[in-house]
Design a protein around this motif. Structure first.
Motif, PDB file in Angstrom:
ATOM      1  N   ASP A  41       8.391 -20.143   0.744  1.00  0.00           N
ATOM      2  CA  ASP A  41       7.546 -20.607  -0.589  1.00  0.00           C
ATOM      3  C   ASP A  41       7.871 -19.917  -1.822  1.00  0.00           C
ATOM      4  O   ASP A  41       7.412 -20.077  -2.841  1.00  0.00           O
ATOM      5  N   GLY A  42       8.954 -18.934  -1.613  1.00  0.00           N
ATOM      6  CA  GLY A  42       9.396 -18.210  -2.841  1.00  0.00           C
ATOM      7  C   GLY A  42       8.440 -17.180  -3.061  1.00  0.00           C
ATOM      8  O   GLY A  42       8.363 -16.661  -4.288  1.00  0.00           O
ATOM      9  N   ALA A  43       7.506 -16.856  -2.178  1.00  0.00           N
ATOM     10  CA  ALA A  43       6.416 -15.734  -2.594  1.00  0.00           C
ATOM     11  C   ALA A  43       6.979 -14.264  -2.185  1.00  0.00           C
ATOM     12  O   ALA A  43       6.680 -13.739  -1.254  1.00  0.00           O
ATOM     13  N   ARG A  44       8.126 -14.012  -3.007  1.00  0.00           N
ATOM     14  CA  ARG A  44       8.736 -12.738  -2.783  1.00  0.00           C
ATOM     15  C   ARG A  44       8.227 -11.545  -3.894  1.00  0.00           C
ATOM     16  O   ARG A  44       8.981 -10.381  -3.770  1.00  0.00           O
ATOM     17  N   ARG A  45       7.264 -11.845  -4.643  1.00  0.00           N
ATOM     18  CA  ARG A  45       6.882 -10.761  -5.502  1.00  0.00           C
ATOM     19  C   ARG A  45       5.971  -9.748  -4.752  1.00  0.00           C
ATOM     20  O   ARG A  45       4.971 -10.253  -3.864  1.00  0.00           O
ATOM     21  N   GLY A  46       5.854  -8.390  -5.092  1.00  0.00           N
ATOM     22  CA  GLY A  46       5.397  -7.529  -4.558  1.00  0.00           C
ATOM     23  C   GLY A  46       5.819  -6.910  -3.131  1.00  0.00           C
ATOM     24  O   GLY A  46       5.238  -5.688  -2.724  1.00  0.00           O
ATOM     25  N   LEU A  82      14.602   2.556  -5.656  1.00  0.00           N
ATOM     26  CA  LEU A  82      13.624   1.762  -5.246  1.00  0.00           C
ATOM     27  C   LEU A  82      12.274   1.567  -5.760  1.00  0.00           C
ATOM     28  O   LEU A  82      12.079   2.490  -6.564  1.00  0.00           O
ATOM     29  N   ASP A  83      11.828   0.369  -5.932  1.00  0.00           N
ATOM     30  CA  ASP A  83      10.824   0.181  -6.914  1.00  0.00           C
ATOM     31  C   ASP A  83       9.444   0.948  -6.228  1.00  0.00           C
ATOM     32  O   ASP A  83       9.076   0.256  -5.170  1.00  0.00           O
ATOM     33  N   PRO A  84       8.958   1.853  -6.644  1.00  0.00           N
ATOM     34  CA  PRO A  84       7.638   2.330  -5.997  1.00  0.00           C
ATOM     35  C   PRO A  84       6.453   1.474  -5.889  1.00  0.00           C
ATOM     36  O   PRO A  84       5.469   1.862  -5.253  1.00  0.00           O
ATOM     37  N   GLY A  85       6.372   0.444  -6.819  1.00  0.00           N
ATOM     38  CA  GLY A  85       5.440  -0.555  -6.933  1.00  0.00           C
ATOM     39  C   GLY A  85       5.424  -1.501  -5.841  1.00  0.00           C
ATOM     40  O   GLY A  85       4.532  -2.045  -5.751  1.00  0.00           O
ATOM     41  N   LEU A  86       6.542  -1.593  -5.023  1.00  0.00           N
ATOM     42  CA  LEU A  86       6.594  -2.632  -4.027  1.00  0.00           C
ATOM     43  C   LEU A  86       6.148  -2.048  -2.724  1.00  0.00           C
ATOM     44  O   LEU A  86       5.983  -0.517  -2.465  1.00  0.00           O
ATOM     45  N   VAL A  87       5.655  -2.945  -1.818  1.00  0.00           N
ATOM     46  CA  VAL A  87       5.650  -2.797  -0.355  1.00  0.00           C
ATOM     47  C   VAL A  87       6.573  -2.930   0.373  1.00  0.00           C
ATOM     48  O   VAL A  87       7.423  -4.074   0.232  1.00  0.00           O
ATOM     49  N   TYR A  88       7.294  -2.230   1.030  1.00  0.00           N
ATOM     50  CA  TYR A  88       8.614  -2.330   1.930  1.00  0.00           C
ATOM     51  C   TYR A  88       8.203  -2.802   3.421  1.00  0.00           C
ATOM     52  O   TYR A  88       7.612  -1.986   3.990  1.00  0.00           O
TER      53      TYR A  88
END
Length: 142
Positions: A41-46, A82-88
């Motif tokens: 779905d392209g829901a790759r944010r976050g 790495l972006d500290p705002g993302l969930v890995y």
């Protein structure tokens, strides 16, 4: 006389205890279907998908869009970009491999928010989801 049910030897938890337990479990786990649907779905944010096996395993087969961060190499230096705002979302080979757990633990110790993909890339491919790489062989290689 009827035999008692073995599954009820220990009573079921109260609904509130079940909500706490299973809600907490979902804070740590992602299933392949939810991830595949998000990617489709392209829901790759976050979030970012992280392959925690060795580079040769990643080169052979990995989840599309995943980045390779072998758990043995995770340090403050190797993760500085790495972006500290993302969930890995960490994954490895299967339930028989704990590289994803080790990678998630290392990232969490470094201050990142993490989850683990249930069943690893083996569960991913068993569900029929695509992989990228030079081959299609999935091995532990951690």
């Amino acid at each position: 006389m009827t035999n008692p049910a073995r599954v009820l030897t220990f009573p079921a938890a109260t609904p509130s205890a079940a909500v706490a337990r299973f809600g907490a479990e979902l804070e740590f786990e992602v299933d392949p279907d939810d991830l595949a649907r998000d990617l489709a779905d392209g829901a790759r944010r976050g979030y970012a998908v992280v392959e925690t096996r060795a580079p040769e395993a990643f080169a052979a087969a990995h989840i599309p869009g995943a980045i390779n961060l072998p758990y043995r190499t995770l340090t403050a230096e190797s993760t500085r970009d790495l972006d500290p705002g993302l969930v890995y979302i960490c994954y490895c080979e299967s339930i028989f491999c704990n590289a994803a757990t080790k990678g998630a633990l290392a990232l969490a110790r470094l201050g990142f928010r993490v989850k683990r993909l249930s069943g690893g890339i083996t569960a991913w491919t068993a569900a029929g989801y695509p992989v990228e790489g030079a081959g299609t062989t999935v091995t532990c290689a951690c």
